[in-house]
Design a protein around this motif. Structure first.
Motif, PDB file in Angstrom:
ATOM      1  N   GLY A 253     -24.331  74.821  -9.461  1.00 54.97           N
ATOM      2  CA  GLY A 253     -25.025  74.238 -10.605  1.00 54.97           C
ATOM      3  C   GLY A 253     -24.748  72.774 -10.847  1.00 54.97           C
ATOM      4  O   GLY A 253     -25.245  72.193 -11.821  1.00 54.97           O
ATOM      5  N   GLY A 254     -23.967  72.135  -9.979  1.00 51.23           N
ATOM      6  CA  GLY A 254     -23.654  70.721 -10.149  1.00 51.23           C
ATOM      7  C   GLY A 254     -24.807  69.830  -9.725  1.00 51.23           C
ATOM      8  O   GLY A 254     -25.612  70.195  -8.865  1.00 51.23           O
ATOM      9  N   ARG A 255     -24.885  68.651 -10.301  1.00 46.84           N
ATOM     10  CA  ARG A 255     -25.906  67.663  -9.956  1.00 46.84           C
ATOM     11  C   ARG A 255     -25.310  66.676  -8.970  1.00 46.84           C
ATOM     12  O   ARG A 255     -24.248  66.098  -9.220  1.00 46.84           O
ATOM     13  N   ILE A 256     -25.988  66.483  -7.844  1.00 45.85           N
ATOM     14  CA  ILE A 256     -25.470  65.620  -6.797  1.00 45.85           C
ATOM     15  C   ILE A 256     -26.466  64.513  -6.478  1.00 45.85           C
ATOM     16  O   ILE A 256     -27.660  64.612  -6.796  1.00 45.85           O
ATOM     17  N   TRP A 257     -25.958  63.466  -5.840  1.00 46.19           N
ATOM     18  CA  TRP A 257     -26.797  62.329  -5.461  1.00 46.19           C
ATOM     19  C   TRP A 257     -26.234  61.717  -4.191  1.00 46.19           C
ATOM     20  O   TRP A 257     -25.014  61.596  -4.025  1.00 46.19           O
ATOM     21  N   LEU A 258     -27.123  61.334  -3.265  1.00 45.17           N
ATOM     22  CA  LEU A 258     -26.733  60.677  -2.021  1.00 45.17           C
ATOM     23  C   LEU A 258     -27.668  59.514  -1.752  1.00 45.17           C
ATOM     24  O   LEU A 258     -28.891  59.635  -1.912  1.00 45.17           O
ATOM     25  N   GLY A 259     -27.101  58.390  -1.350  1.00 48.37           N
ATOM     26  CA  GLY A 259     -27.921  57.233  -1.008  1.00 48.37           C
ATOM     27  C   GLY A 259     -27.210  56.346  -0.009  1.00 48.37           C
ATOM     28  O   GLY A 259     -26.057  56.580   0.373  1.00 48.37           O
ATOM     29  N   LEU A 260     -27.909  55.319   0.434  1.00 46.13           N
ATOM     30  CA  LEU A 260     -27.339  54.353   1.362  1.00 46.13           C
ATOM     31  C   LEU A 260     -26.474  53.347   0.611  1.00 46.13           C
ATOM     32  O   LEU A 260     -26.775  52.983  -0.522  1.00 46.13           O
ATOM     33  N   ALA A 261     -25.427  52.906   1.274  1.00 45.59           N
ATOM     34  CA  ALA A 261     -24.483  51.984   0.638  1.00 45.59           C
ATOM     35  C   ALA A 261     -24.865  50.540   0.925  1.00 45.59           C
ATOM     36  O   ALA A 261     -25.405  50.214   1.991  1.00 45.59           O
ATOM     37  N   ASP A 262     -24.583  49.689  -0.046  1.00 45.57           N
ATOM     38  CA  ASP A 262     -24.720  48.248   0.141  1.00 45.57           C
ATOM     39  C   ASP A 262     -23.367  47.567   0.282  1.00 45.57           C
ATOM     40  O   ASP A 262     -23.256  46.529   0.926  1.00 45.57           O
ATOM     41  N   ARG A 263     -22.334  48.158  -0.321  1.00 48.92           N
ATOM     42  CA  ARG A 263     -21.034  47.478  -0.391  1.00 48.92           C
ATOM     43  C   ARG A 263     -19.886  48.401   0.006  1.00 48.92           C
ATOM     44  O   ARG A 263     -18.750  48.215  -0.414  1.00 48.92           O
ATOM     45  N   VAL A 264     -20.214  49.407   0.814  1.00 52.26           N
ATOM     46  CA  VAL A 264     -19.202  50.312   1.368  1.00 52.26           C
ATOM     47  C   VAL A 264     -19.453  50.385   2.872  1.00 52.26           C
ATOM     48  O   VAL A 264     -20.552  50.743   3.299  1.00 52.26           O
ATOM     49  N   ASP A 265     -18.448  50.032   3.678  1.00 50.92           N
ATOM     50  CA  ASP A 265     -18.647  49.887   5.118  1.00 50.92           C
ATOM     51  C   ASP A 265     -17.581  50.628   5.913  1.00 50.92           C
ATOM     52  O   ASP A 265     -16.412  50.663   5.513  1.00 50.92           O
ATOM     53  N   SER A 266     -17.998  51.188   7.041  1.00 50.85           N
ATOM     54  CA  SER A 266     -17.038  51.770   7.974  1.00 50.85           C
ATOM     55  C   SER A 266     -16.532  50.668   8.898  1.00 50.85           C
ATOM     56  O   SER A 266     -17.312  49.864   9.409  1.00 50.85           O
ATOM     57  N   VAL A 267     -15.222  50.644   9.109  1.00 51.56           N
ATOM     58  CA  VAL A 267     -14.631  49.633   9.984  1.00 51.56           C
ATOM     59  C   VAL A 267     -14.205  50.236  11.321  1.00 51.56           C
ATOM     60  O   VAL A 267     -13.582  49.553  12.136  1.00 51.56           O
ATOM     61  N   ARG A 268     -14.558  51.487  11.556  1.00 53.91           N
ATOM     62  CA  ARG A 268     -14.152  52.123  12.806  1.00 53.91           C
ATOM     63  C   ARG A 268     -15.058  51.653  13.948  1.00 53.91           C
ATOM     64  O   ARG A 268     -16.273  51.785  13.876  1.00 53.91           O
ATOM     65  N   PRO A 269     -14.465  51.147  15.016  1.00 58.99           N
ATOM     66  CA  PRO A 269     -15.280  50.712  16.146  1.00 58.99           C
ATOM     67  C   PRO A 269     -15.597  51.872  17.092  1.00 58.99           C
ATOM     68  O   PRO A 269     -14.788  52.788  17.266  1.00 58.99           O
TER      69      PRO A 269
END
Length: 394
Positions: A253-269
């Motif tokens: 019953g929880g409300r969820i949301w997913l979107g693309l990030a503008d200021r969160v980045d993966s640093v794994r090469p």
């Protein structure tokens, strides 16, 4: 030619349907909801947040990611809990050194102990982190973030403000992955594109909708939703833990949301094809529920949707079969057009769009390899561990 023309026609119809009826998955405008203004009353008006970072052999990337968490400009109380899951590369010591060097938010480095049967390592670490954070802080919200994710200084504030403004139980951002090498350019944007095709963000974010998914690298979740969904215990065996988490929360019953990030980045090469191949193949067959029939249908679908258009267009042009060529070219053009927004999001050259069938063929091979490795007993292997099917005997 008649049969081939019909097949190419079906492929074109499939692309028209994907373009118009699959939740507009190809658009990249699903971004973090407009954040609420400071609620007033100073720091006490902002909820307490505990940041939980499960980590195993992450000493190489922590200097690029952990300081960004410690430097969060959050008005309320926030603490960081890094859970070192049996690392052999000095992850825990690296984290402590970074905490002493950079200061900022309080940092606790702890170990979850020996991994029990039936748990994946990441979720065992998350469980320990949540328990420790709850005991120490009584946090209202938890930020579950991977050790390779770097956050801009206002990231936590924006996540909390968005969750409160829209009364969301879980807010997740698909971190912008690193794209620098040739293979990263070919494979990484397509990875996010395919994910959005499977789990259209608009469908995920629709209240009452059945589609549920998250991006495990950055998940802000209300602690009451964690308790209501009994996570991570209820999903302790999940290899694709972010999707399992979203299903558990939304199913409760929880409300969820997913979107693309503008200021969160993966640093794994991912410097070469082998690294990217292992990243995809380790969980691809788990995504198909370890079902050979689903695997066969997936392979057939990938061939029909992604490989038939260029093969029909080029082969028919060489043979002078122009109606077949036109159908294949039209499907190929629609495919490339839907890929353009993702390439723009990743700031990549647009001429990569017609190469999407080649990338899809690689993903097809990765998926088949994932199944082969599973039946050889080496499926879902990560960081020195191999996980069995959820229904396999422990």
């Amino acid at each position: 030619m008649t049969v081939l023309t019909w097949v190419a026609g079906v492929s074109l119809l499939a692309w028209v349907w994907l373009l118009l009826a699959q939740g507009f998955f190809w658009r990249t405008d699903v971004r973090l909801p407009g954040s609420a203004a400071d609620p007033g009353g100073g720091a006490e008006a902002w909820p307490t947040v505990a940041v939980v970072v499960p980590a195993r052999d992450e000493a190489a990337v922590l200097p690029l990611s952990l300081p960004s968490l410690l430097a969060q400009d959050y008005p309320g109380r926030a603490e960081v809990f890094l859970i070192d899951d049996g690392s052999t590369d000095g992850t825990g010591d690296t984290a402590r050194s970074l905490g002493a060097l950079h200061g900022g938010l309080p940092l606790t480095v702890a170990s979850p102990g020996e991994l029990p049967a039936g748990w994946t390592g990441k979720l065992w670490g998350v469980r320990h982190g949540i328990a420790l954070a709850t005991e120490r802080t009584g946090a209202e919200y938890l930020l579950l973030t991977d050790a390779d994710i770097a956050h801009e200084p206002d990231s936590l504030r924006a996540l909390v403000a968005a969750a409160r403004a829209a009364d969301l139980d879980m807010v997740s951002l698909m971190a912008r992955l690193r794209v620098e090498t040739v293979w990263e350019r070919l494979i990484v944007p397509a990875f996010v594109y395919f994910f959005a095709q499977l789990y259209p963000f608009r469908w995920i974010n629709r209240p009452g909708g059945r589609t549920a998914a998250a991006a495990g690298g950055c998940v802000l979740i209300r602690r009451s939703a964690v308790e209501a969904a009994r996570v991570p215990e209820s999903i302790r065996h999940a290899v694709i833990d972010d999707v399992a988490l979203a299903r558990a929360v939304k199913g409760g019953g929880g409300r969820i949301w997913l979107g693309l990030a503008d200021r969160v980045d993966s640093v794994r090469p991912y410097p070469d094809l082998g690294e990217l191949w292992r990243m995809v193949s380790r969980s691809a067959y788990a995504q198909l529920r370890h079902n050979p029939a689903v695997l066969a249908a997936t392979v057939a679908g990938l061939v029909l949707v992604y490989l038939v258009p260029p093969l029909a267009a080029l082969g028919a042009a060489a043979a002078g079969a122009w109606p077949l060529c036109a159908l294949g070219a039209a499907a190929w053009a629609v495919m490339a057009a839907t890929y353009l927004p993702m390439l723009r999001y990743y700031r990549q050259p647009l001429w990569l769009a017609p190469l999407l069938p080649f990338t899809a063929a690689l993903y097809l091979l990765m998926t088949v390899d994932s199944a082969v490795q599973h039946y050889r007993g080496r499926g879902a292997a990560w960081k020195g561990r191999t996980y069995a099917r959820p229904d396999a005997p422990v």
